[in-house]
Scaffold this active site. Structure first.
Site, PDB file in Angstrom:
ATOM      1  N   ASP A 132       0.854  -1.196   0.000  1.00 26.59           N
ATOM      2  CA  ASP A 132       0.000   0.000   0.000  1.00 26.59           C
ATOM      3  C   ASP A 132       0.882   1.236   0.000  1.00 26.59           C
ATOM      4  O   ASP A 132       2.007   1.215   0.525  1.00 26.59           O
ATOM      5  CB  ASP A 132      -0.905   0.020   1.235  1.00 26.59           C
ATOM      6  CG  ASP A 132      -1.967  -1.060   1.182  1.00 26.59           C
ATOM      7  OD1 ASP A 132      -2.423  -1.396   0.081  1.00 26.59           O
ATOM      8  OD2 ASP A 132      -2.346  -1.577   2.253  1.00 26.59           O
ATOM      9  N   ASP A 166      -7.157  -1.280  -4.420  1.00 27.03           N
ATOM     10  CA  ASP A 166      -8.202  -0.933  -3.447  1.00 27.03           C
ATOM     11  C   ASP A 166      -9.130   0.141  -4.010  1.00 27.03           C
ATOM     12  O   ASP A 166     -10.353   0.062  -3.881  1.00 27.03           O
ATOM     13  CB  ASP A 166      -7.580  -0.417  -2.150  1.00 27.03           C
ATOM     14  CG  ASP A 166      -6.720  -1.455  -1.449  1.00 27.03           C
ATOM     15  OD1 ASP A 166      -6.979  -2.657  -1.626  1.00 27.03           O
ATOM     16  OD2 ASP A 166      -5.792  -1.055  -0.723  1.00 27.03           O
TER      17      ASP A 166
END
Length: 201
Positions: A132, A166
């Site tokens: 991420d 995401d």
């Protein structure tokens, strides 16, 4: 293969490639916890890794990790089948493209959790960590003392660190929720008006 089949899956493929390119760059050029600000304190690359779901949520332990990865693989197969079904039955193109966004995001994170542990030599197959990097702490401050439960504590909006996969899943789901009436509307045949039949003399 017809163009109607190609466009959704091509869109998904391009998102997957972009997602992986960003993750590989971040993994190769940043150390965990490092930040590169591009919107001052309100937007930055913040390199982190997680063992679980979107936005850093997790299932605990090795079995939780394995279960999540296998569930993702099964879910991707189901989403892919669902997109083909929607195309064959001529559902709204917007619904099909949003399905492609969800598919792309799911595949993007599966690649991390399935292969990254082996590629980067820190975990066995299916036990990799998801990379991420996008962090947008747009608003920060303190809850007032009178605020229930969190009174006096710090807060940050938006706190989760996420990746392109995401974001792709979130956009697809949100657009389906917003436009669901448009995507799933059914035209009902007009009822015959009473006494509408012509009576022949």
């Amino acid at each position: 293969m017809k163009a109607v089949y190609i466009k959704p899956f091509l869109t998904a493929l391009l998102i997957i490639i972009a997602d992986q390119a960003i993750k590989i760059w971040v993994h190769s050029h940043m150390y965990q916890g490092q930040e590169i600000k591009f919107l001052g304190d309100h937007g930055m690359l913040h390199y982190t890794e997680n063992n679980g779901m979107a936005f850093g949520m997790e299932l605990g332990g090795d079995w939780g990790k394995l279960t999540l990865t296998l569930f993702r693989i099964i879910a991707v197969a189901g989403i892919g089948y669902g997109i083909v079904y929607l195309i064959k039955h001529k559902y709204h193109r917007g619904l099909i493209m949003n399905g492609a966004l969800i598919l792309a995001g799911a595949v993007g994170n599966i690649i991390d959790s399935t292969f990254y542990g082996v590629i980067y030599r820190y975990a066995p197959l299916f036990h990799g960590r998801v990379v991420d990097m996008f962090y947008f702490p747009l608003i920060s401050g303190n809850f007032p003392q009178w605020f229930p439960i969190w009174g006096g504590e710090d807060f940050i909006f938006f706190r989760p660190v996420f990746n392109l996969a995401d974001a792709s899943i979130s956009v697809g789901v949100i657009l389906i929720l917003i436009f669901q009436k448009h995507y799933f509307k059914h035209e009902t045949p007009e009822a015959s008006a009473p006494n509408s039949e012509m009576v022949e003399e």
